[in-house]
Design a protein around this motif. Structure first.
Motif, PDB file in Angstrom:
ATOM      1  N   THR A 298       0.854  -1.182   0.000  1.00 50.18           N
ATOM      2  CA  THR A 298       0.000   0.000   0.000  1.00 50.18           C
ATOM      3  C   THR A 298       0.888   1.229   0.000  1.00 50.18           C
ATOM      4  O   THR A 298       1.830   1.332   0.789  1.00 50.18           O
ATOM      5  CB  THR A 298      -0.927   0.015   1.236  1.00 50.18           C
ATOM      6  OG1 THR A 298      -0.120  -0.009   2.426  1.00 50.18           O
ATOM      7  CG2 THR A 298      -1.847  -1.185   1.227  1.00 50.18           C
TER       8      THR A 298
ATOM      9  N   GLN B 296       4.903   1.025  -0.105  1.00 51.63           N
ATOM     10  CA  GLN B 296       5.848   0.764   0.983  1.00 51.63           C
ATOM     11  C   GLN B 296       5.327  -0.248   1.996  1.00 51.63           C
ATOM     12  O   GLN B 296       6.005  -1.215   2.317  1.00 51.63           O
ATOM     13  CB  GLN B 296       6.191   2.079   1.699  1.00 51.63           C
ATOM     14  CG  GLN B 296       6.926   3.076   0.818  1.00 51.63           C
ATOM     15  CD  GLN B 296       7.241   4.362   1.554  1.00 51.63           C
ATOM     16  OE1 GLN B 296       6.650   4.659   2.591  1.00 51.63           O
ATOM     17  NE2 GLN B 296       8.172   5.140   1.023  1.00 51.63           N
ATOM     18  N   THR B 297       4.138  -0.036   2.513  1.00 50.51           N
ATOM     19  CA  THR B 297       3.620  -0.857   3.602  1.00 50.51           C
ATOM     20  C   THR B 297       3.106  -2.197   3.081  1.00 50.51           C
ATOM     21  O   THR B 297       2.305  -2.244   2.154  1.00 50.51           O
ATOM     22  CB  THR B 297       2.474  -0.130   4.338  1.00 50.51           C
ATOM     23  OG1 THR B 297       2.944   1.151   4.757  1.00 50.51           O
ATOM     24  CG2 THR B 297       2.013  -0.929   5.543  1.00 50.51           C
ATOM     25  N   ARG B 298       3.595  -3.265   3.673  1.00 54.39           N
ATOM     26  CA  ARG B 298       3.139  -4.603   3.304  1.00 54.39           C
ATOM     27  C   ARG B 298       1.865  -4.927   4.061  1.00 54.39           C
ATOM     28  O   ARG B 298       1.765  -4.720   5.273  1.00 54.39           O
ATOM     29  CB  ARG B 298       4.217  -5.644   3.626  1.00 54.39           C
ATOM     30  CG  ARG B 298       5.420  -5.560   2.691  1.00 54.39           C
ATOM     31  CD  ARG B 298       6.587  -6.364   3.237  1.00 54.39           C
ATOM     32  NE  ARG B 298       6.271  -7.770   3.401  1.00 54.39           N
ATOM     33  CZ  ARG B 298       6.407  -8.691   2.454  1.00 54.39           C
ATOM     34  NH1 ARG B 298       6.837  -8.338   1.258  1.00 54.39           N
ATOM     35  NH2 ARG B 298       6.129  -9.949   2.685  1.00 54.39           N
ATOM     36  N   GLU B 299       0.878  -5.458   3.339  1.00 59.40           N
ATOM     37  CA  GLU B 299      -0.413  -5.783   3.923  1.00 59.40           C
ATOM     38  C   GLU B 299      -0.808  -7.199   3.532  1.00 59.40           C
ATOM     39  O   GLU B 299      -0.664  -7.592   2.377  1.00 59.40           O
ATOM     40  CB  GLU B 299      -1.480  -4.794   3.439  1.00 59.40           C
ATOM     41  CG  GLU B 299      -2.866  -5.084   3.950  1.00 59.40           C
ATOM     42  CD  GLU B 299      -3.910  -4.139   3.361  1.00 59.40           C
ATOM     43  OE1 GLU B 299      -5.079  -4.217   3.792  1.00 59.40           O
ATOM     44  OE2 GLU B 299      -3.555  -3.340   2.473  1.00 59.40           O
TER      45      GLU B 299
END
Length: 289
Positions: free
Chosen positions: A68, A71-74
């Motif tokens: 997301t 950068q952010t892993r979800e």
């Protein structure tokens, strides 16, 4: 903790619950494709989801990872989601349920869906399915309808099914609805076995046209009609370049036109399917290399 997680408690008008599941019941993504089309067409809102921990083996139906904002892993878990759909000018609403076929506790899973149907006051459950069959892509899709109530069979002109053998969650849910006294219809679209890997808007269109008839809800399928024409044109072009597949399609056309059911003398569908699907992948999304 309850398996069904409500996000919004709806007030629906004479609703019908329409269900489809990815997997064995969903050849060429035809059934779930029909549900997704309706969700987009009617700008549907989420009502609830079913807890995946109860019904999925995550070594079989694995969660996925996505980024997301780059950068952010979800973690994205397998979902079975219930949507609310309110067609303009219609006398009733639809509730749409779709997701992956569960791996575990099918009877409890179906009980959860029946409980949701009763919570929203559903007058009927309609399941959508699609199967691979010896049919050509050039002919109209002939939908098979199954109903547990003889009155519904007579009303819509459904034929009695004689199928015996393995079934998927759609068949189990249909049986559970009948046992629970909940009116249920199951609609099935055949998909050409030689093009199983290509999503079929033509089969989705046929399912929605039949759904329109059994629910008395108007569905604007003009966008899907255009996609179905493009789908058939693309397959026509691909078949013209594959003599063995062209021969198969011609024989299937003849069998269907003559209403014959014996396909024993046809070339191997599995071997042709592998080559044909490879050919379609090489063409790319626009039909050009």
């Amino acid at each position: 903790m309850e398996a069904l997680r409500w996000e919004k408690r709806p007030e629906l008008r004479r609703p019908v619950l329409v269900c489809a599941f990815k997997g064995w019941n969903d050849a060429a993504e035809s059934a779930t494709g029909a549900i997704e089309f309706l969700a987009r067409e009617w700008d549907s809102t989420r009502l609830a989801s079913i807890d995946p921990d109860e019904f999925f083996d995550f070594q079989v139906t694995r969660p996925t990872v996505r980024l997301t904002e780059g950068q952010t892993r979800e973690i994205v878990w397998p979902e079975v989601v219930l949507w609310e759909a309110s067609p303009e000018g219609g006398a009733r609403d639809l509730a749409l349920l779709s997701g992956a076929e569960p791996n575990l506790r099918w009877r409890n899973f179906c009980g959860t869906i029946i409980s949701a149907a009763r919570d929203i006051g559903a007058e009927m459950v309609v399941t959508l399915g699609a199967l691979l069959a010896d049919v050509p892509h050039t002919r109209p899709v002939q939908i098979t309808g199954i109903a547990g109530d003889p009155a519904l069979v007579e009303r819509f002109g459904f034929s009695q099914t004689r199928y015996e053998g393995p079934t998927g969650i759609v068949g189990v849910l249909h049986d559970a609805c009948m046992r629970a006294g909940l009116p249920c219809i199951s609609l099935w679209a055949p998909v050409p076995h030689y093009v199983a890997a290509v999503p079929s808007p033509k089969a989705s269109l046929a399912l929605l046209q039949m759904l329109e008839g059994v629910t008395d809800v108007h569905i604007d399928v003009s966008q899907l009609e255009r996609a179905a024409v493009e789908y058939e044109e693309r397959l026509d072009e691909a078949v013209a370049n594959e003599p063995e597949v062209k021969s198969l399609v011609e024989r299937l056309e003849q069998q269907m036109d003559q209403n014959e059911v014996s396909f024993g003398d046809l070339p191997s569908g599995d071997s042709i399917a592998r080559d044909f699907q490879r050919f379609l992948r090489e063409q790319g999304p626009s039909g050009e290399k």
